[in-house]
Write a protein that holds these residues in place. Structure first.
Motif, PDB file in Angstrom:
ATOM      1  N   THR A 131      37.547  50.516  10.128  1.00 45.81           N
ATOM      2  CA  THR A 131      37.121  50.679  11.515  1.00 45.81           C
ATOM      3  C   THR A 131      37.317  52.126  11.915  1.00 45.81           C
ATOM      4  OG1 THR A 131      39.325  50.060  12.353  1.00 45.81           O
ATOM      5  CG2 THR A 131      37.686  48.305  12.170  1.00 45.81           C
ATOM      6  N   ASP A 132      36.313  52.701  12.539  1.00 40.51           N
ATOM      7  CA  ASP A 132      36.392  54.039  13.115  1.00 40.51           C
ATOM      8  C   ASP A 132      36.116  53.889  14.605  1.00 40.51           C
ATOM      9  OD1 ASP A 132      36.917  55.288  10.707  1.00 40.51           O
ATOM     10  OD2 ASP A 132      34.808  55.614  10.243  1.00 40.51           O
ATOM     11  N   ILE A 133      37.168  53.912  15.387  1.00 38.83           N
ATOM     12  CA  ILE A 133      37.033  53.625  16.816  1.00 38.83           C
ATOM     13  C   ILE A 133      37.219  54.910  17.620  1.00 38.83           C
ATOM     14  CG2 ILE A 133      37.908  52.256  18.740  1.00 38.83           C
ATOM     15  CD1 ILE A 133      38.990  50.266  16.711  1.00 38.83           C
ATOM     16  N   ASP A 134      36.184  55.256  18.388  1.00 37.57           N
ATOM     17  CA  ASP A 134      36.302  56.392  19.302  1.00 37.57           C
ATOM     18  C   ASP A 134      37.198  56.003  20.473  1.00 37.57           C
ATOM     19  OD1 ASP A 134      34.695  57.990  17.778  1.00 37.57           O
ATOM     20  OD2 ASP A 134      32.863  57.583  18.915  1.00 37.57           O
ATOM     21  N   VAL A 135      38.158  56.842  20.755  1.00 41.13           N
ATOM     22  CA  VAL A 135      39.081  56.596  21.866  1.00 41.13           C
ATOM     23  C   VAL A 135      38.600  57.384  23.071  1.00 41.13           C
ATOM     24  CG1 VAL A 135      41.460  56.781  22.672  1.00 41.13           C
ATOM     25  CG2 VAL A 135      40.992  56.217  20.277  1.00 41.13           C
ATOM     26  N   ARG A 136      38.208  56.666  24.123  1.00 38.71           N
ATOM     27  CA  ARG A 136      37.719  57.299  25.344  1.00 38.71           C
ATOM     28  C   ARG A 136      38.522  56.787  26.532  1.00 38.71           C
ATOM     29  NH1 ARG A 136      32.915  59.873  24.444  1.00 38.71           N
ATOM     30  NH2 ARG A 136      31.850  59.338  22.484  1.00 38.71           N
ATOM     31  N   PRO A 137      38.734  57.634  27.537  1.00 40.30           N
ATOM     32  CA  PRO A 137      39.465  57.173  28.727  1.00 40.30           C
ATOM     33  C   PRO A 137      38.588  56.258  29.574  1.00 40.30           C
ATOM     34  CG  PRO A 137      38.673  59.401  29.062  1.00 40.30           C
ATOM     35  CD  PRO A 137      38.327  59.048  27.644  1.00 40.30           C
ATOM     36  N   LEU A 138      39.205  55.320  30.253  1.00 41.57           N
ATOM     37  CA  LEU A 138      38.486  54.426  31.152  1.00 41.57           C
ATOM     38  C   LEU A 138      38.530  54.922  32.586  1.00 41.57           C
ATOM     39  CD1 LEU A 138      39.589  50.958  29.717  1.00 41.57           C
ATOM     40  CD2 LEU A 138      37.463  52.219  29.309  1.00 41.57           C
ATOM     41  N   VAL A 139      39.345  55.942  32.854  1.00 42.07           N
ATOM     42  CA  VAL A 139      39.404  56.575  34.174  1.00 42.07           C
ATOM     43  C   VAL A 139      39.399  58.088  33.970  1.00 42.07           C
ATOM     44  CG1 VAL A 139      40.611  54.665  35.304  1.00 42.07           C
ATOM     45  CG2 VAL A 139      41.930  56.496  34.192  1.00 42.07           C
ATOM     46  N   SER A 140      39.075  58.804  35.039  1.00 43.91           N
ATOM     47  CA  SER A 140      39.057  60.263  34.985  1.00 43.91           C
ATOM     48  C   SER A 140      40.418  60.828  35.379  1.00 43.91           C
ATOM     49  CB  SER A 140      37.978  60.815  35.924  1.00 43.91           C
ATOM     50  OG  SER A 140      36.695  60.376  35.527  1.00 43.91           O
ATOM     51  N   GLY A 141      40.745  61.943  34.768  1.00 53.47           N
ATOM     52  CA  GLY A 141      42.008  62.591  35.111  1.00 53.47           C
ATOM     53  C   GLY A 141      42.331  63.699  34.124  1.00 53.47           C
ATOM     54  N   PHE A 142      43.223  64.568  34.528  1.00 52.96           N
ATOM     55  CA  PHE A 142      43.660  65.649  33.643  1.00 52.96           C
ATOM     56  C   PHE A 142      44.677  65.104  32.638  1.00 52.96           C
ATOM     57  CE2 PHE A 142      42.183  67.976  37.370  1.00 52.96           C
ATOM     58  CZ  PHE A 142      41.402  68.958  36.777  1.00 52.96           C
ATOM     59  N   ILE A 143      44.561  65.568  31.388  1.00 45.77           N
ATOM     60  CA  ILE A 143      45.507  65.158  30.348  1.00 45.77           C
ATOM     61  C   ILE A 143      46.842  65.843  30.612  1.00 45.77           C
ATOM     62  CG2 ILE A 143      45.993  65.145  27.871  1.00 45.77           C
ATOM     63  CD1 ILE A 143      42.975  65.253  27.376  1.00 45.77           C
ATOM     64  N   THR A 144      47.878  65.062  30.814  1.00 44.47           N
ATOM     65  CA  THR A 144      49.203  65.631  31.064  1.00 44.47           C
ATOM     66  C   THR A 144      50.053  65.693  29.799  1.00 44.47           C
ATOM     67  OG1 THR A 144      50.050  63.449  31.710  1.00 44.47           O
ATOM     68  CG2 THR A 144      49.211  64.881  33.463  1.00 44.47           C
ATOM     69  N   LYS A 145      49.751  64.825  28.809  1.00 47.77           N
ATOM     70  CA  LYS A 145      50.541  64.860  27.578  1.00 47.77           C
ATOM     71  C   LYS A 145      49.740  64.239  26.426  1.00 47.77           C
ATOM     72  CE  LYS A 145      55.107  63.921  25.622  1.00 47.77           C
ATOM     73  NZ  LYS A 145      55.247  65.345  25.215  1.00 47.77           N
ATOM     74  N   VAL A 146      49.796  64.915  25.282  1.00 48.30           N
ATOM     75  CA  VAL A 146      49.243  64.382  24.031  1.00 48.30           C
ATOM     76  C   VAL A 146      50.425  63.962  23.168  1.00 48.30           C
ATOM     77  CG1 VAL A 146      47.851  64.848  21.996  1.00 48.30           C
ATOM     78  CG2 VAL A 146      47.223  65.877  24.192  1.00 48.30           C
ATOM     79  N   HIS A 147      50.517  62.690  22.863  1.00 44.79           N
ATOM     80  CA  HIS A 147      51.710  62.158  22.200  1.00 44.79           C
ATOM     81  C   HIS A 147      51.609  62.156  20.672  1.00 44.79           C
ATOM     82  CE1 HIS A 147      53.453  60.540  25.983  1.00 44.79           C
ATOM     83  NE2 HIS A 147      52.174  60.398  26.332  1.00 44.79           N
ATOM     84  N   VAL A 148      50.434  62.430  20.109  1.00 42.32           N
ATOM     85  CA  VAL A 148      50.252  62.368  18.657  1.00 42.32           C
ATOM     86  C   VAL A 148      49.579  63.649  18.184  1.00 42.32           C
ATOM     87  CG1 VAL A 148      50.125  59.848  18.564  1.00 42.32           C
ATOM     88  CG2 VAL A 148      48.042  61.166  18.961  1.00 42.32           C
ATOM     89  N   ASP A 149      49.491  63.775  16.867  1.00 41.02           N
ATOM     90  CA  ASP A 149      48.815  64.931  16.289  1.00 41.02           C
ATOM     91  C   ASP A 149      47.742  64.450  15.329  1.00 41.02           C
ATOM     92  OD1 ASP A 149      48.155  67.512  15.821  1.00 41.02           O
ATOM     93  OD2 ASP A 149      50.037  68.102  14.870  1.00 41.02           O
TER      94      ASP A 149
END
Length: 393
Positions: free
Chosen positions: A61-79
């Protein structure tokens, strides 16, 4: 004594080489300077050639991860490239406005509950008065309607609260499945929205991978033996296939053909095929390329090297060596299956015949006389050198 023997042997080798070169020169002069060309005597044998198909590797499975709401990214938890589990937090979006919306909706729910309680008290009181004939039915009905309106307002407020809580939860973007994180084009401070063109990232489940390749319409007909068996039955009975990676190595795990598309692309005339490979060590990554190798055992066939052939007007030719050591071009038919090094000859050659396997396209031409024997001088020098080493020991 051993040193003297070696010197004598070396002198002998030199003398033999000189003599043979002289004789060889005389022989080539007698033959009109016939070049020495390697030849192959054709024999029936077995072939272990593989059908080779270019393939593209994709995760299960190759799943695109998209937000369901709008907003500024405050933290990226993975690399990028990190292995994640289903439900693991990947990104956090700005939660201030969504938390405020939840608080506001919660306050509206509490106000609606108070209104319902008040309307309930009024409706109960009116009902008792009505039962004692103190008020009219009209006045009692108005109280009941006010209660129903208050309850509807409460339900609406609770729905708004649920929506606000959902939107707040969407600010925490989690992994949709187990897998590996792909490219992350947007980092902290970037604006994310459901309509954004690049996804936040892609999570690929690489525990198993699919190798996608194409079969022509003719290949599919051959698989089904022109209707003698169903394609599904043929797929189930297919042997395991191998995957040749882009660096030329063979992937250690064998794969199995899983599906063949039921539609043939009119543009390409081919149908998509999917082979499944285990990827326990995570060596294969989605987006890689390779070649799927189909085993095809053939017995009693004539196998020739591809370098012995040349092409003219979409036909394959070889140079056949006659009894008088002249070469004559001859058209042949080959099996479309090949491994990039050898061809299986279907028609045009017979066992016992000889063909030239070097000089094709450079030295050879119809009617040219050749010397199909390996170099006598080199063989004599090798034999003499071997005898000298044996004597010295």
């Amino acid at each position: 004594m051993k040193i003297q023997n070696l010197l004598a042997a070396a002198a002998g080798i030199s003398l033999v080489g000189t003599t043979m070169l002289s004789c060889g020169g005389q022989q080539q002069t007698m033959q009109g300077g016939a070049p020495q060309i390697k030849v192959q005597t054709l024999e029936l044998g077995s072939s272990d050639l593989n059908n080779v198909y270019p393939a593209t590797i994709k995760g299960k499975t190759d799943i695109d991860v998209r937000p369901l709401v709008s907003g500024f990214i405050t933290k990226v938890h993975v690399d990028e490239g990190q292995k994640v589990s289903k439900g693991q937090t990947l990104f956090t979006l700005d939660q201030v406005q969504y938390q405020a919306a939840v608080d506001q909706a919660l306050a509206a729910v509490n106000a609606a509950k108070t209104a319902v309680n008040s309307a309930q008290l009024t409706a109960d009181n009116k009902q008792r008065l009505f039962e004692k004939n103190i008020i009219s039915q009209y006045e009692n009905q108005l109280a009941q309607n006010d209660l129903a309106t208050a309850k509807a307002a409460l339900a609406q407020a609770q729905a708004a609260l649920t929506t606000a809580q959902k939107n707040l939860s969407y600010t925490v973007v989690t992994a949709p499945s187990d897998g590996f994180v792909g490219q992350i084009p947007n980092r902290e401070g970037s604006l994310a929205s459901p309509s954004m063109v690049p996804a936040l990232t892609t999570v690929s489940d690489n525990s198993d991978v699919y190798a996608y390749f194409s079969l022509t319409e003719k290949d599919i007909l051959n698989l089904a033996d022109n209707g003698a068996t169903t394609l599904q039955q043929r797929i189930q009975s297919m042997p395991e296939v191998q995957l040749k990676l882009s660096d030329g190595s063979i992937y250690p795990e064998s794969g199995k053909v899983a599906t063949v598309s039921g539609v043939i692309d009119n543009a390409t005339g081919a149908s998509s095929v999917r082979a499944l490979f285990k990827n326990n060590n995570g060596m294969l990554r989605s987006g890689s390329t390779g070649q799927v190798l189909f085993p095809n055992q053939r017995d009693s066939v004539i196998l020739i090297p591809q370098k012995a052939t040349f092409e003219l007007q979409d036909r394959k030719f070889v140079y056949v060596v006659t009894d008088s050591n002249t070469v004559v071009s001859r058209p042949i038919e080959i099996d479309p299956m090949n491994d990039g090094k050898s061809y299986i000859v279907i028609q045009g050659l017979k066992p016992g015949e000889k063909i030239a396997i070097e000089g094709v396209g450079t030295q050879l031409r119809d009617g040219l006389t050749i010397n199909p024997v390996e170099s006598i001088v080199e063989q004599a020098q090798q034999d003499a050198a071997a005898q000298a080493m044996t004597a010295a020991q």
